[in-house]
Design an enzyme around this catalytic site. Sequence first.
Site, PDB file in Angstrom:
ATOM      1  N   LYS A 178       1.476   0.292   7.320  1.00 27.06           N
ATOM      2  CA  LYS A 178       2.014  -0.168   6.079  1.00 27.06           C
ATOM      3  C   LYS A 178       3.574   0.377   5.906  1.00 27.06           C
ATOM      4  O   LYS A 178       3.526   1.640   5.726  1.00 27.06           O
ATOM      5  CB  LYS A 178       1.244   0.016   5.011  1.00 27.06           C
ATOM      6  CG  LYS A 178       1.580  -0.654   3.659  1.00 27.06           C
ATOM      7  CD  LYS A 178       0.434  -0.320   2.398  1.00 27.06           C
ATOM      8  CE  LYS A 178       1.201  -0.448   1.164  1.00 27.06           C
ATOM      9  NZ  LYS A 178       0.572   0.280   0.123  1.00 27.06           N
TER      10      LYS A 178
ATOM     11  N   LYS B 159       1.198   6.736  -9.076  1.00 27.37           N
ATOM     12  CA  LYS B 159       0.638   8.177  -9.065  1.00 27.37           C
ATOM     13  C   LYS B 159       0.403   8.600 -10.319  1.00 27.37           C
ATOM     14  O   LYS B 159      -0.449   9.678 -10.473  1.00 27.37           O
ATOM     15  CB  LYS B 159       1.224   8.877  -8.024  1.00 27.37           C
ATOM     16  CG  LYS B 159       2.721   9.178  -8.435  1.00 27.37           C
ATOM     17  CD  LYS B 159       3.690   9.866  -7.571  1.00 27.37           C
ATOM     18  CE  LYS B 159       4.505   8.896  -6.865  1.00 27.37           C
ATOM     19  NZ  LYS B 159       5.268   7.872  -7.101  1.00 27.37           N
TER      20      LYS B 159
ATOM     21  N   HIS C 298      -1.228  -2.889  -6.913  1.00 21.79           N
ATOM     22  CA  HIS C 298      -2.284  -3.335  -5.691  1.00 21.79           C
ATOM     23  C   HIS C 298      -1.427  -3.071  -4.506  1.00 21.79           C
ATOM     24  O   HIS C 298      -0.545  -2.393  -4.353  1.00 21.79           O
ATOM     25  CB  HIS C 298      -2.279  -4.731  -6.041  1.00 21.79           C
ATOM     26  CG  HIS C 298      -1.358  -5.707  -5.726  1.00 21.79           C
ATOM     27  ND1 HIS C 298      -0.399  -5.762  -6.652  1.00 21.79           N
ATOM     28  CD2 HIS C 298      -0.719  -6.220  -4.742  1.00 21.79           C
ATOM     29  CE1 HIS C 298       0.749  -6.405  -6.579  1.00 21.79           C
ATOM     30  NE2 HIS C 298       0.565  -6.900  -5.230  1.00 21.79           N
TER      31      HIS C 298
ATOM     32  N   THR D  46      -2.928   0.912  -0.878  1.00 22.04           N
ATOM     33  CA  THR D  46      -2.712   2.594  -0.677  1.00 22.04           C
ATOM     34  C   THR D  46      -1.486   2.643  -1.573  1.00 22.04           C
ATOM     35  O   THR D  46      -0.564   1.671  -1.748  1.00 22.04           O
ATOM     36  CB  THR D  46      -2.370   2.898   0.619  1.00 22.04           C
ATOM     37  OG1 THR D  46      -1.477   1.879   1.220  1.00 22.04           O
ATOM     38  CG2 THR D  46      -3.650   2.984   1.531  1.00 22.04           C
ATOM     39  N   ARG D  47      -1.304   3.734  -2.370  1.00 21.41           N
ATOM     40  CA  ARG D  47       0.015   3.991  -3.145  1.00 21.41           C
ATOM     41  C   ARG D  47       0.144   5.402  -2.833  1.00 21.41           C
ATOM     42  O   ARG D  47      -0.905   6.326  -2.908  1.00 21.41           O
ATOM     43  CB  ARG D  47      -0.476   4.008  -4.503  1.00 21.41           C
ATOM     44  CG  ARG D  47      -0.237   2.544  -5.141  1.00 21.41           C
ATOM     45  CD  ARG D  47       1.076   1.918  -4.784  1.00 21.41           C
ATOM     46  NE  ARG D  47       1.145   0.332  -5.040  1.00 21.41           N
ATOM     47  CZ  ARG D  47       1.700   0.066  -5.984  1.00 21.41           C
ATOM     48  NH1 ARG D  47       2.013   0.686  -6.993  1.00 21.41           N
ATOM     49  NH2 ARG D  47       1.674  -1.375  -6.179  1.00 21.41           N
TER      50      ARG D  47
ATOM     51  N   CYS E  19       4.719  -7.379  -4.413  1.00 23.18           N
ATOM     52  CA  CYS E  19       4.627  -6.888  -5.613  1.00 23.18           C
ATOM     53  C   CYS E  19       5.790  -6.561  -6.446  1.00 23.18           C
ATOM     54  O   CYS E  19       6.887  -7.162  -5.902  1.00 23.18           O
ATOM     55  CB  CYS E  19       3.815  -5.591  -5.395  1.00 23.18           C
ATOM     56  SG  CYS E  19       4.691  -4.254  -4.892  1.00 23.18           S
TER      57      CYS E  19
ATOM     58  N   HIS F  13      13.521  -1.245  -3.152  1.00 25.17           N
ATOM     59  CA  HIS F  13      14.429  -2.494  -3.930  1.00 25.17           C
ATOM     60  C   HIS F  13      14.663  -3.317  -2.469  1.00 25.17           C
ATOM     61  O   HIS F  13      15.841  -3.736  -2.117  1.00 25.17           O
ATOM     62  CB  HIS F  13      15.827  -2.050  -4.270  1.00 25.17           C
ATOM     63  CG  HIS F  13      15.525  -0.734  -5.207  1.00 25.17           C
ATOM     64  ND1 HIS F  13      14.956  -1.147  -6.406  1.00 25.17           N
ATOM     65  CD2 HIS F  13      16.043   0.574  -5.393  1.00 25.17           C
ATOM     66  CE1 HIS F  13      14.862  -0.005  -7.239  1.00 25.17           C
ATOM     67  NE2 HIS F  13      15.414   1.118  -6.533  1.00 25.17           N
TER      68      HIS F  13
HETATM   69  C1  BEZ Z   1       6.479   6.607  -4.433  1.00 28.75           C
HETATM   70  O1  BEZ Z   1       6.179   7.157  -3.453  1.00 28.75           O
HETATM   71  O2  BEZ Z   1       6.803   7.017  -5.340  1.00 28.75           O
HETATM   72  C2  BEZ Z   1       7.095   5.070  -3.993  1.00 28.75           C
HETATM   73  C3  BEZ Z   1       6.781   4.533  -2.793  1.00 28.75           C
HETATM   74  C4  BEZ Z   1       6.942   3.351  -2.712  1.00 28.75           C
HETATM   75  C5  BEZ Z   1       7.714   2.560  -3.435  1.00 28.75           C
HETATM   76  C6  BEZ Z   1       7.978   2.976  -4.799  1.00 28.75           C
HETATM   77  C7  BEZ Z   1       7.590   4.333  -4.967  1.00 28.75           C
END
Ligand code: BEZ
Length: 371
Positions: free
Chosen positions: A257, A339, A40, A43-44, A306, A262
Amino acid sequence: MIVVGVGGMGSAAAYHLAARGQRVLALEQHTLAHGFGSSHGLTRIIRLAYFEDPSYVPLLRRAFALWRALGEGMDEPLLHVTGGLDVGRAGSVVFEGSRRSCVEHGLPHEVLDAGQLAARFPGWTPPSDALAVYQPDAGFLTPERCILAHAAAAQAHGAIIHTGERLRSYTAAHGSVRVETDRGVYTAAQLVLTAGPWMADVAPVLAPVLVAERQMLGWFDVSDHAAFTPAAFPVFVFEAEEGTFYGFPEYDVPGFKIGKYHHRAEAVHPDRMDRRCTPDDEHVLREAVTRYFPGADGALRSSAACLFTNTPDEHFIIDRAPDAPEVLLVSPCSGHGFKFCSVIGEVCADLVVDGRTAHDISRFRLSRFAL
Ligand code: BEZ
Protein backbone atom coordinates in the site's frame (compact mmCIF):
# COMPACT_ATOMS: atom_id res chain seq x y z
CA MET A 1 -22.73 16.02 25.67
CA ILE A 2 -23.27 15.65 21.96
CA VAL A 3 -20.51 14.53 19.60
CA VAL A 4 -21.07 15.01 15.87
CA GLY A 5 -19.01 12.75 13.59
CA VAL A 6 -18.11 9.29 14.90
CA GLY A 7 -14.94 8.65 12.92
CA GLY A 8 -11.49 8.37 14.44
CA MET A 9 -11.72 11.52 16.55
CA GLY A 10 -15.41 11.35 17.46
CA SER A 11 -15.35 7.72 18.55
CA ALA A 12 -12.38 8.47 20.81
CA ALA A 13 -14.04 11.60 22.20
CA ALA A 14 -17.26 9.69 22.89
CA TYR A 15 -15.32 7.00 24.73
CA HIS A 16 -13.28 9.34 26.92
CA LEU A 17 -16.31 11.48 27.76
CA ALA A 18 -18.44 8.47 28.64
CA ALA A 19 -15.61 6.94 30.68
CA ARG A 20 -15.58 10.16 32.77
CA GLY A 21 -19.23 9.68 33.58
CA GLN A 22 -20.70 12.10 31.03
CA ARG A 23 -24.01 11.36 29.30
CA VAL A 24 -22.99 11.14 25.65
CA LEU A 25 -25.02 11.15 22.44
CA ALA A 26 -22.81 10.62 19.38
CA LEU A 27 -24.24 11.22 15.90
CA GLU A 28 -22.80 9.76 12.70
CA GLN A 29 -24.27 10.51 9.28
CA HIS A 30 -23.01 7.25 7.73
CA THR A 31 -22.29 3.88 9.38
CA LEU A 32 -19.50 3.30 11.89
CA ALA A 33 -16.10 2.78 10.23
CA HIS A 34 -17.43 3.96 6.86
CA GLY A 35 -15.12 4.71 3.96
CA PHE A 36 -16.24 8.20 2.92
CA GLY A 37 -14.12 10.37 5.21
CA SER A 38 -10.58 10.28 6.56
CA SER A 39 -10.59 7.31 8.94
CA HIS A 40 -10.41 4.23 6.71
CA GLY A 41 -8.00 2.31 4.49
CA LEU A 42 -7.12 -0.71 6.69
CA THR A 43 -3.78 0.68 7.92
CA ARG A 44 -2.62 4.04 9.26
CA ILE A 45 0.91 5.00 10.21
CA ILE A 46 1.78 5.71 13.81
CA ARG A 47 5.26 7.08 14.50
CA LEU A 48 7.14 8.85 17.27
CA ALA A 49 9.92 10.49 15.25
CA TYR A 50 7.66 13.27 14.11
CA PHE A 51 9.26 15.19 11.25
CA GLU A 52 6.42 17.72 11.32
CA ASP A 53 7.58 19.12 14.68
CA PRO A 54 9.18 17.73 17.85
CA SER A 55 6.40 19.29 19.94
CA TYR A 56 4.08 16.46 18.83
CA VAL A 57 6.23 13.79 20.51
CA PRO A 58 4.72 13.98 24.04
CA LEU A 59 1.22 13.67 22.55
CA LEU A 60 2.42 10.71 20.51
CA ARG A 61 3.82 8.95 23.55
CA ARG A 62 0.42 9.23 25.21
CA ALA A 63 -1.34 8.19 21.98
CA PHE A 64 0.75 5.00 21.82
CA ALA A 65 -0.11 4.17 25.45
CA LEU A 66 -3.83 4.78 24.95
CA TRP A 67 -4.00 2.70 21.75
CA ARG A 68 -2.27 -0.14 23.57
CA ALA A 69 -4.71 0.12 26.46
CA LEU A 70 -7.69 0.13 24.09
CA GLY A 71 -6.41 -2.97 22.28
CA GLU A 72 -5.65 -4.94 25.45
CA GLY A 73 -7.25 -8.36 25.45
CA MET A 74 -8.19 -8.28 21.76
CA ASP A 75 -7.29 -11.31 19.61
CA GLU A 76 -5.60 -9.05 17.08
CA PRO A 77 -3.76 -5.89 18.24
CA LEU A 78 -4.92 -2.47 17.09
CA LEU A 79 -1.31 -1.31 16.90
CA HIS A 80 1.28 -3.32 14.92
CA VAL A 81 4.92 -2.39 15.47
CA THR A 82 7.01 -2.61 12.30
CA GLY A 83 9.55 0.12 12.91
CA GLY A 84 9.46 3.23 10.76
CA LEU A 85 11.68 4.81 8.12
CA ASP A 86 11.76 8.54 7.42
CA VAL A 87 13.70 8.89 4.21
CA GLY A 88 15.02 11.82 2.20
CA ARG A 89 18.17 13.61 1.16
CA ALA A 90 20.39 15.46 3.64
CA GLY A 91 18.52 18.71 4.30
CA SER A 92 15.07 17.30 3.47
CA VAL A 93 12.11 18.12 5.71
CA VAL A 94 11.33 14.46 6.41
CA PHE A 95 14.82 13.17 7.18
CA GLU A 96 16.04 16.22 9.12
CA GLY A 97 12.73 16.72 10.95
CA SER A 98 12.56 13.10 12.03
CA ARG A 99 16.16 13.12 13.26
CA ARG A 100 15.52 16.36 15.17
CA SER A 101 12.54 14.82 16.99
CA CYS A 102 14.66 11.77 17.87
CA VAL A 103 17.53 13.88 19.21
CA GLU A 104 15.35 16.37 21.13
CA HIS A 105 13.30 13.62 22.77
CA GLY A 106 15.97 10.96 23.19
CA LEU A 107 14.18 8.47 20.96
CA PRO A 108 16.07 5.31 19.99
CA HIS A 109 16.96 5.56 16.31
CA GLU A 110 19.55 4.74 13.68
CA VAL A 111 20.63 6.75 10.66
CA LEU A 112 21.11 4.61 7.54
CA ASP A 113 22.64 5.56 4.21
CA ALA A 114 21.20 4.28 0.92
CA GLY A 115 23.35 1.13 0.89
CA GLN A 116 22.46 0.23 4.46
CA LEU A 117 18.77 0.91 3.79
CA ALA A 118 18.67 -1.40 0.76
CA ALA A 119 20.72 -4.12 2.45
CA ARG A 120 18.58 -4.18 5.58
CA PHE A 121 15.18 -3.72 3.90
CA PRO A 122 15.28 -5.47 0.51
CA GLY A 123 11.91 -4.05 -0.59
CA TRP A 124 13.72 -0.72 -1.07
CA THR A 125 15.75 0.54 -4.05
CA PRO A 126 16.51 4.04 -2.73
CA PRO A 127 18.33 6.81 -4.61
CA SER A 128 22.06 6.74 -3.94
CA ASP A 129 21.98 9.95 -1.87
CA ALA A 130 19.07 8.84 0.37
CA LEU A 131 19.40 8.95 4.13
CA ALA A 132 16.94 7.29 6.51
CA VAL A 133 16.01 7.59 10.15
CA TYR A 134 14.96 4.16 11.42
CA GLN A 135 12.84 4.41 14.58
CA PRO A 136 11.87 1.03 16.01
CA ASP A 137 8.62 2.02 17.79
CA ALA A 138 6.69 3.06 14.69
CA GLY A 139 4.08 0.90 13.03
CA PHE A 140 0.49 0.97 11.91
CA LEU A 141 -2.99 1.10 13.37
CA THR A 142 -6.00 -0.66 11.89
CA PRO A 143 -8.34 2.36 11.68
CA GLU A 144 -11.71 0.71 11.15
CA ARG A 145 -11.07 -1.61 14.10
CA CYS A 146 -9.87 1.34 16.21
CA ILE A 147 -13.16 3.17 15.59
CA LEU A 148 -15.25 0.12 16.39
CA ALA A 149 -13.21 -0.46 19.56
CA HIS A 150 -13.64 3.14 20.76
CA ALA A 151 -17.35 3.05 19.89
CA ALA A 152 -17.88 -0.24 21.75
CA ALA A 153 -15.97 1.08 24.77
CA ALA A 154 -18.04 4.27 24.70
CA GLN A 155 -21.26 2.25 24.59
CA ALA A 156 -20.03 0.06 27.44
CA HIS A 157 -19.82 3.29 29.48
CA GLY A 158 -23.35 4.27 28.53
CA ALA A 159 -22.83 6.40 25.41
CA ILE A 160 -25.62 6.32 22.85
CA ILE A 161 -24.52 6.27 19.23
CA HIS A 162 -26.92 7.03 16.37
CA THR A 163 -25.78 6.18 12.85
CA GLY A 164 -27.45 7.37 9.64
CA GLU A 165 -28.30 10.71 11.28
CA ARG A 166 -27.10 13.95 9.75
CA LEU A 167 -26.61 17.28 11.50
CA ARG A 168 -28.78 20.07 10.07
CA SER A 169 -27.91 22.95 12.37
CA TYR A 170 -27.10 23.94 15.90
CA THR A 171 -27.54 27.03 18.03
CA ALA A 172 -25.57 27.71 21.17
CA ALA A 173 -26.32 30.22 23.90
CA HIS A 174 -25.98 30.63 27.66
CA GLY A 175 -24.36 27.28 28.36
CA SER A 176 -26.64 25.17 26.22
CA VAL A 177 -26.58 23.84 22.67
CA ARG A 178 -29.64 22.90 20.62
CA VAL A 179 -28.82 20.42 17.87
CA GLU A 180 -31.18 19.71 15.00
CA THR A 181 -30.64 16.67 12.78
CA ASP A 182 -32.66 15.00 10.03
CA ARG A 183 -34.18 12.78 12.74
CA GLY A 184 -34.66 14.91 15.80
CA VAL A 185 -33.79 17.79 18.10
CA TYR A 186 -31.49 17.44 21.11
CA THR A 187 -30.05 19.75 23.73
CA ALA A 188 -26.82 19.43 25.67
CA ALA A 189 -24.46 21.56 27.70
CA GLN A 190 -21.68 21.21 25.14
CA LEU A 191 -21.19 20.06 21.55
CA VAL A 192 -18.03 18.45 20.21
CA LEU A 193 -17.64 18.72 16.43
CA THR A 194 -15.39 16.00 15.03
CA ALA A 195 -16.66 16.06 11.47
CA GLY A 196 -13.34 15.64 9.62
CA PRO A 197 -13.74 16.70 5.96
CA TRP A 198 -17.29 17.95 6.68
CA MET A 199 -16.01 20.51 9.23
CA ALA A 200 -16.40 23.47 6.87
CA ASP A 201 -20.09 22.52 6.49
CA VAL A 202 -20.84 22.01 10.17
CA ALA A 203 -18.64 24.86 11.45
CA PRO A 204 -18.74 27.51 8.68
CA VAL A 205 -16.57 29.78 10.82
CA LEU A 206 -13.68 27.47 9.84
CA ALA A 207 -14.43 27.45 6.11
CA PRO A 208 -11.94 30.24 5.24
CA VAL A 209 -9.02 28.19 6.58
CA LEU A 210 -9.95 24.66 5.46
CA VAL A 211 -9.30 22.83 2.22
CA ALA A 212 -10.62 19.29 1.85
CA GLU A 213 -8.28 17.46 -0.51
CA ARG A 214 -8.73 14.23 -2.46
CA GLN A 215 -6.23 11.48 -1.67
CA MET A 216 -5.76 8.10 -3.37
CA LEU A 217 -4.24 4.96 -1.92
CA GLY A 218 -3.13 2.04 -4.07
CA TRP A 219 -2.33 -1.59 -3.25
CA PHE A 220 0.13 -3.03 -5.78
CA ASP A 221 0.71 -6.74 -6.36
CA VAL A 222 3.99 -7.90 -4.88
CA SER A 223 6.30 -10.43 -6.57
CA ASP A 224 8.72 -10.60 -3.64
CA HIS A 225 6.33 -11.20 -0.71
CA ALA A 226 9.11 -11.90 1.79
CA ALA A 227 10.45 -8.36 1.37
CA PHE A 228 7.08 -6.78 2.13
CA THR A 229 5.91 -8.58 5.28
CA PRO A 230 5.36 -6.50 8.45
CA ALA A 231 8.49 -8.11 9.93
CA ALA A 232 10.66 -7.15 6.94
CA PHE A 233 9.22 -3.86 5.76
CA PRO A 234 8.79 -0.87 8.13
CA VAL A 235 6.14 1.76 7.49
CA PHE A 236 7.74 4.76 5.81
CA VAL A 237 7.53 8.40 4.80
CA PHE A 238 9.80 9.15 1.85
CA GLU A 239 10.54 12.61 0.50
CA ALA A 240 11.52 11.74 -3.06
CA GLU A 241 12.15 14.06 -6.00
CA GLU A 242 8.65 13.22 -7.30
CA GLY A 243 7.00 14.21 -4.00
CA THR A 244 6.53 12.71 -0.53
CA PHE A 245 5.21 9.15 -0.41
CA TYR A 246 4.13 6.94 2.47
CA GLY A 247 3.69 3.21 2.56
CA PHE A 248 3.02 0.02 4.45
CA PRO A 249 3.92 -3.66 4.40
CA GLU A 250 1.39 -6.14 3.02
CA TYR A 251 -1.27 -6.63 5.68
CA ASP A 252 -4.79 -8.01 5.72
CA VAL A 253 -5.31 -7.71 1.95
CA PRO A 254 -2.84 -8.53 -0.84
CA GLY A 255 -0.58 -5.76 -2.05
CA PHE A 256 1.92 -3.12 -1.03
CA LYS A 257 0.00 0.00 0.00
CA ILE A 258 1.34 3.39 -1.01
CA GLY A 259 0.07 6.97 -1.14
CA LYS A 260 1.49 10.36 -2.02
CA TYR A 261 0.98 13.38 0.24
CA HIS A 262 -1.32 15.89 -1.51
CA HIS A 263 -1.76 13.33 -4.27
CA ARG A 264 -2.82 15.55 -7.21
CA ALA A 265 -3.56 18.70 -5.19
CA GLU A 266 -7.31 18.50 -5.85
CA ALA A 267 -9.60 20.51 -3.60
CA VAL A 268 -12.94 18.69 -3.29
CA HIS A 269 -16.10 18.32 -1.24
CA PRO A 270 -16.42 14.91 0.45
CA ASP A 271 -19.95 14.40 -0.91
CA ARG A 272 -19.01 15.23 -4.49
CA MET A 273 -15.58 13.77 -5.18
CA ASP A 274 -14.63 11.07 -7.65
CA ARG A 275 -13.70 8.02 -5.61
CA ARG A 276 -12.50 5.94 -8.55
CA CYS A 277 -8.79 5.46 -9.15
CA THR A 278 -8.18 6.91 -12.63
CA PRO A 279 -5.16 6.10 -14.83
CA ASP A 280 -3.69 9.47 -13.80
CA ASP A 281 -4.10 8.52 -10.14
CA GLU A 282 -2.43 5.17 -10.70
CA HIS A 283 0.41 6.82 -12.61
CA VAL A 284 1.24 9.11 -9.66
CA LEU A 285 1.69 6.11 -7.38
CA ARG A 286 3.19 3.66 -9.85
CA GLU A 287 5.99 6.09 -10.70
CA ALA A 288 7.32 5.69 -7.16
CA VAL A 289 6.61 1.95 -6.99
CA THR A 290 8.54 1.20 -10.19
CA ARG A 291 11.51 3.29 -9.23
CA TYR A 292 11.88 2.67 -5.52
CA PHE A 293 9.97 -0.56 -4.76
CA PRO A 294 10.38 -2.72 -7.89
CA GLY A 295 9.43 -5.92 -6.05
CA ALA A 296 5.90 -4.51 -5.74
CA ASP A 297 5.46 -3.27 -9.31
CA GLY A 298 2.58 -5.63 -10.12
CA ALA A 299 -1.03 -4.94 -11.02
CA LEU A 300 -3.01 -2.38 -9.04
CA ARG A 301 -4.98 -4.79 -6.84
CA SER A 302 -7.20 -2.25 -5.11
CA SER A 303 -7.49 1.41 -4.32
CA ALA A 304 -9.25 3.69 -1.86
CA ALA A 305 -10.03 7.38 -2.01
CA CYS A 306 -9.92 9.39 1.18
CA LEU A 307 -9.52 13.00 2.22
CA PHE A 308 -7.08 15.30 3.93
CA THR A 309 -8.64 18.40 5.50
CA ASN A 310 -5.81 20.90 5.42
CA THR A 311 -5.24 23.99 7.51
CA PRO A 312 -2.85 26.64 6.12
CA ASP A 313 0.03 25.47 8.33
CA GLU A 314 -1.01 21.78 8.31
CA HIS A 315 -1.27 21.69 12.11
CA PHE A 316 -4.49 20.67 13.87
CA ILE A 317 -7.34 22.75 15.22
CA ILE A 318 -8.54 21.97 18.75
CA ASP A 319 -10.32 24.97 20.22
CA ARG A 320 -13.61 26.50 21.28
CA ALA A 321 -15.69 28.02 18.49
CA PRO A 322 -15.01 31.79 18.49
CA ASP A 323 -18.73 32.55 18.44
CA ALA A 324 -19.83 29.78 20.86
CA PRO A 325 -17.82 28.61 23.87
CA GLU A 326 -20.24 25.68 24.24
CA VAL A 327 -18.86 24.22 20.99
CA LEU A 328 -15.50 22.46 20.80
CA LEU A 329 -13.94 22.21 17.33
CA VAL A 330 -11.78 19.10 17.03
CA SER A 331 -10.16 18.34 13.71
CA PRO A 332 -9.28 18.99 10.92
CA CYS A 333 -5.92 17.38 11.08
CA SER A 334 -4.38 17.97 7.66
CA GLY A 335 -4.12 14.26 6.90
CA HIS A 336 -1.80 13.30 9.75
CA GLY A 337 -4.27 13.08 12.62
CA PHE A 338 -5.48 9.50 12.82
CA LYS A 339 -2.61 8.28 15.00
CA PHE A 340 -3.52 11.01 17.54
CA CYS A 341 -7.19 10.07 17.90
CA SER A 342 -6.68 8.20 21.15
CA VAL A 343 -5.00 11.14 22.89
CA ILE A 344 -7.22 13.76 21.26
CA GLY A 345 -10.22 11.88 22.68
CA GLU A 346 -8.64 12.33 26.09
CA VAL A 347 -8.00 16.02 25.39
CA CYS A 348 -11.67 16.48 24.44
CA ALA A 349 -12.78 14.95 27.71
CA ASP A 350 -10.34 17.17 29.63
CA LEU A 351 -11.64 20.29 27.93
CA VAL A 352 -15.33 19.42 28.19
CA VAL A 353 -15.28 18.11 31.75
CA ASP A 354 -12.50 20.18 33.38
CA GLY A 355 -12.28 23.14 31.03
CA ARG A 356 -8.53 22.57 30.66
CA THR A 357 -6.01 19.89 29.72
CA ALA A 358 -2.50 19.09 30.90
CA HIS A 359 -1.54 18.21 27.31
CA ASP A 360 0.16 21.00 25.41
CA ILE A 361 -2.30 21.88 22.65
CA SER A 362 -1.22 25.51 22.29
CA ARG A 363 -0.10 24.86 18.70
CA PHE A 364 -3.69 24.00 17.76
CA ARG A 365 -5.35 27.29 18.77
CA LEU A 366 -7.60 29.01 16.28
CA SER A 367 -6.14 32.42 17.16
CA ARG A 368 -3.14 31.65 14.92
CA PHE A 369 -5.44 32.33 11.96
CA ALA A 370 -7.10 35.63 11.08
CA LEU A 371 -10.74 34.53 11.12
C1 BEZ B 1 1.42 10.02 8.58
O1 BEZ B 1 2.20 9.12 8.74
O2 BEZ B 1 1.23 10.84 9.45
C2 BEZ B 1 0.71 10.17 7.32
C3 BEZ B 1 0.80 9.20 6.39
C4 BEZ B 1 0.11 9.35 5.24
C5 BEZ B 1 -0.63 10.46 4.97
C6 BEZ B 1 -0.71 11.44 5.91
C7 BEZ B 1 -0.03 11.29 7.10
